[in-house]
Design an enzyme around this catalytic site. Structure first.
Site, short mmCIF file in Angstrom:
data_model
loop_
_atom_site.label_atom_id
_atom_site.label_comp_id
_atom_site.label_asym_id
_atom_site.label_seq_id
_atom_site.Cartn_x
_atom_site.Cartn_y
_atom_site.Cartn_z
N SER A 666 0.83 -1.19 0.00
CA SER A 666 0.00 0.00 0.00
C SER A 666 0.87 1.26 0.00
O SER A 666 1.57 1.52 -0.97
CB SER A 666 -0.95 -0.04 1.20
OG SER A 666 -1.99 0.91 1.06
N ASP A 739 -9.15 -4.61 -5.97
CA ASP A 739 -8.76 -3.82 -4.80
C ASP A 739 -9.78 -2.71 -4.59
O ASP A 739 -10.04 -1.91 -5.48
CB ASP A 739 -7.37 -3.21 -5.06
CG ASP A 739 -6.79 -2.53 -3.83
OD1 ASP A 739 -7.56 -2.20 -2.91
OD2 ASP A 739 -5.56 -2.31 -3.81
N HIS A 773 -7.45 -5.53 -1.41
CA HIS A 773 -6.23 -4.82 -1.00
C HIS A 773 -5.24 -5.76 -0.31
O HIS A 773 -4.03 -5.65 -0.51
CB HIS A 773 -6.60 -3.67 -0.07
CG HIS A 773 -5.51 -2.68 0.12
ND1 HIS A 773 -4.91 -2.03 -0.93
CD2 HIS A 773 -4.89 -2.22 1.24
CE1 HIS A 773 -3.97 -1.21 -0.47
NE2 HIS A 773 -3.95 -1.31 0.84
#
Length: 823
Positions: A666, A739, A773
């Site tokens: 991330s 995601d 994610h």
């Protein structure tokens, strides 16, 4: 470098760069020893009953197959839903239950249906029972377990509506309020094959910035399906399944909460039309109070679609309706005094109000706050609550003791500190259940009991403190020795001498222990799922950046490794940048080297089993006293922190300063791309689920408050996409195909890969089907590990650096040969 090493590197490189044909070979596996660790069973999760007599064990299965993630999904209003069950989409996690009697130590298995998922566990206020949901392929049912008998029974056999919180216990612990699917709801709406017209949105000249939300409604068909799934019939039912009856008429109820006294229900109801710009939590919302029989009593407030809320702000008007836990029927809420806009300069930003039954009088203002109000936790002492306010600019948090029985009375300051000051964190109070069956902070003989992580320069040392409710002065009753990691779960006696803890050390997973009268006994005995990793060394290390900012990381080294004897290792630095107001809090040590080193999922710790040193959670602080401009030196500070980590590895002897890789997830992936573009410190990088073009998140990201239009040069500089032509080290990018994290669209990795490829860089893009994610399916997890190991073995581990082939290299060679021929 041996001939064998050279050939191995060449073969691996060829496999990695041979083009798309070889890139589509299906899921891959890492070495078998890693597969065995990934497949090791998880220890159960535990939850303590409110009466502190039983410990419920939630037995978890290993990683689900990708086929579970591949079930049909509806992406609506910011949620991912399963229309066949009318619940949230996702694989099951809990598959079995058992209960431990804390008095006898006896553990009993609880019989539940096979091949189902268990979720939504909630204790009855008296602690004698726990409700949970059972998810099958086509429906969700409600069950209740009697922990004294160790038996579970079905209460509602089908049709629980689990889009929102589906189950609430009544204060008497006998009845429950349950959200169900209306019997006459009708068939699922189907979109027409031919659309009725275009999808149209309008802007009306009002400032309406929104974050980059995903899975939003896209058209009227989505809106119709969302309304169909959200429609709820509230049912009141006894814990044994008897006396079930409908409460009120069906509606789009997202909040159904019984009053502490049991005579009323607080209702939150969504209203159409819905927005295509924001998730359901910002849809038009009406709050009201009903009697327990479903008769409307009072409307408390209405909020229109909240698509014009300033970034970092709150809605104007009444918000956050809730029952006061220490009153049988009093609603509380907050109202912004600054119009909900944090940019407005004002001496008072929020106020808190209350209204008691029968809800036909005038609301009473209870208190005002200088900064934004974030809620109140009530105590067992009268109607006293502990209210929280927070200043986003200074990061100062304050907790005030507020007397809701005496509105307008002067509050008492209980705590004031920088939220990021881990060393000053006093912890949180332990709770009890009051006469209304509500969880409140326990005040016993004028004292509260606080537990916390106890961060110190030597690492975390959790504690149990006895705190005066009058002065908030603390007396330490117990503290972790620092030779292991043990934290308090709850106290079992009024004087705090009998208490439960969670104990772990580097080779022992977390287990529940009981401290009583100086004696310590294990309540659970969960085994180490991977004893083969016991010899891996783990150390909390500290070092310093060139500008004096202290840094830290957890260092992992392979079993039996000795730097003097074995020499330096290839090094992986795993990190995630965070913003701080000052160097003092940025440099504080967080974590403990004495915790159990669970290696699972896609953890970078797996690389230690393959001969790498690992600096995990290497701090990468971005320090700035002005929150508006803290990112102006983002890249420079990243490079300084990375240099310090590498220099430390050389100084300690486990790294050589050359065979080093950077990786992160991330915002850590964002960091990875920056460091590859803006420095030559690393041979390669691994970036998972990142965002690389900040113009695609134009209304702010992470701690950045300025919009793209206010600071375009900042967005340009902080977009590694704009520097893709400078990335001359190999970068492996991994991303879930669906995601849904705000800002990290899958397109971010796709475009970044195209940019690196288009500029003759070396990159590999792995898009994981049905993953979001984070990565959950067994096939995905093992594939990520296999890709990561091969990438680092190819580009980082060899003694001599593997130089990726670039087309512009051919052009340079041709030019040199042409010049030589002319000469």
């Amino acid at each position: 470098m041996s001939i064998f090493q050279t050939l191995s590197a060449g073969v691996a490189l060829s496999a990695l760069t041979a083009g798309t044909a070889l890139a589509q070979d299906g899921y891959r596996l890492p070495p078998q020893d890693i597969v065995d660790i990934v497949d090791a069973p998880n220890a159960p999760a535990t939850t303590l009953s409110p009466n502190k007599r039983h410990l419920l064990l939630l037995h978890r299965e290993s990683l689900p197959p990708v086929s579970e993630l591949a079930r049909p999904m509806e992406r609506l209003a910011g949620m991912r839903l399963d229309a066949s069950t009318n619940g949230r989409h996702g694989p099951r996690t809990i598959t079995g239950l058992s209960v431990i009697d804390l008095e006898t130590g006896r553990e009993r298995d609880i019989e539940t249906p096979e091949d189902v998922g268990l979720s939504g566990f909630t204790w009855s206020p008296d602690g004698s029972k726990a409700a949970f949901m059972v998810t099958r392929d086509d429906t969700i049912s409600l069950w209740v377990v009697d922990v004294e008998r160790g038996r579970a029974r079905e209460v509602i056999s089908e049709g629980v509506n689990a889009l929102f919180d589906a189950v609430d216990w009544m204060p008497d612990s006998e009845y429950l309020l349950v959200n169900t699917i209306p019997e006459d709801r009708g068939a699922q709406p189907q979109p027409p094959r031919v659309p009725a017209g275009p999808v149209i949105q309008e802007a009306s000249g009002i400032e309406a910035p929104v974050r980059t939300y995903q899975d939003l409604l896209e058209d009227e068909d989505d809106a119709a399906l969302f309304a169909w799934m959200a429609e709820t019939q509230i049912v009141r039912v006894r814990h044994d399944g008897r006396r079930a009856r409908d409460i009120g008429e069906p509606g789009l109820y997202w909040n159904v909460e019984p009053a502490p006294g049991g005579d009323y229900i607080l209702i939150g109801e969504l209203e159409a039309p819905f927005s295509y710009d924001v998730p359901w939590s910002r849809f038009a919302d009406r709050a009201s109070v009903w009697t327990i029989d479903g008769a409307p009593v009072a409307e408390l407030g209405f909020q229109p679609i909240a698509d014009d809320v300033p970034i970092g702000g709150v809605v104007d008007g009444r918000r956050g309706f809730d029952w006061q836990a220490s009153h049988e029927a009093q609603v509380i809420w907050s109202e912004a005094l600054d119009g909900g806009d944090p940019r407005v300069e004002t001496d008072e930003r929020d106020s808190v109000w209350s209204l008691e039954a029968p809800f036909n009088g005038e609301p009473v203002e209870v208190a005002r706050f200088e900064d934004r109000y974030y809620g109140t936790g009530f105590t067992s002492e009268g109607e006293l609550g502990i209210a929280v306010e927070y200043d986003r600019d200074t990061r100062v948090l304050r907790r005030w003791v507020v007397d809701f029985a005496n509105p307008g009375s002067e509050p008492r300051l209980a705590e004031e500190r920088n939220l990021q000051d881990a060393y000053a964190d006093p912890g949180s109070p332990l709770s009890t259940f009051n006469e209304f069956g509500r969880s409140v902070a326990a005040v016993i003989d004028g004292h509260m009991y606080y537990t916390g992580t106890g961060a110190t320069p030597e690492g975390d040392r959790p504690f149990l403190n006895r705190v005066s409710f009058e002065s908030f002065e603390a007396e330490e009753l117990w503290r972790n020795s620092g030779d292991n990691y043990e934290r308090v779960i709850d106290i079992l006696s009024a004087d705090g001498t009998d208490f439960l803890t969670s104990y772990e050390d580097p080779v022992t997973p977390p287990n529940v222990r009981r401290h009583s009268g100086g004696d310590v006994a294990n309540v659970t005995n969960f085994e180490n799922p991977h004893p083969q990793l016991n010899e891996i060394s783990r150390e909390l290390v500290t070092y310093e950046r060139e500008d004096g900012v202290p840094l830290s990381a957890t260092l992992y080294l392979p079993a039996g490794y000795d730097a003097e004897r074995d020499g330096p290792l290839p090094l992986l630095v795993w990190a995630y940048p965070r913003e701080f107001n000052d160097a003092r809090t940025a440099g504080q040590v967080r974590g403990s080297e004495h915790r159990f080193a669970r290696v699972g999922g896609t953890s970078p710790r797996f690389m230690v089993t393959q001969g790498y040193a690992l600096l995990e959670n290497a701090t990468m602080p971005i320090v700035g006293d002005d929150p508006e401009t803290v990112n102006d030196s983002f890249i420079e500070q990243l490079v300084l922190s990375a240099e310090a980590a590498i220099d430390f590895s050389v100084e300690r002897g486990f790294g050589d300063g050359e065979r080093t890789a950077i990786a992160g997830h991330s915002y850590g992936a964002f960091m990875t791309a920056h460091l590859l573009a803006q420095s030559d410190l690393f041979r390669a990088g691994i970036a998972r689920s990142g965002a690389y073009n900040r113009t695609l998140t134009p209304f702010g990201f992470q701690a950045e408050r300025r919009t793209f239009w206010a600071a375009p040069e900042v967005y340009f500089e902080l977009s590694p996409f704009m520097a893709a032509d400078q990335i001359d080290e190999p970068m492996l990018m991994i991303h879930g195909q669906i995601d849904n994290n705000s800002g990290t669209f899958p397109m971010q990795s796709e475009r970044m890969f195209a940019a690196v490829k288009g500029n003759a860089g070396t990159a590999r893009l792995v898009m994981l089907p049905y993953e979001s994610h984070g990565y959950r399916a067994r096939e995905s997890v093992l594939h990520v590990l296999a890709e990561s190991i091969e990438w680092l073995d190819t580009y980082v581990k060899p003694d001599e650096q593997v130089i990726p082939h670039r087309e512009d290299d051919d052009e340079e060679v041709a030019a040199e040969e042409g010049d030589a021929a002319i000469e």
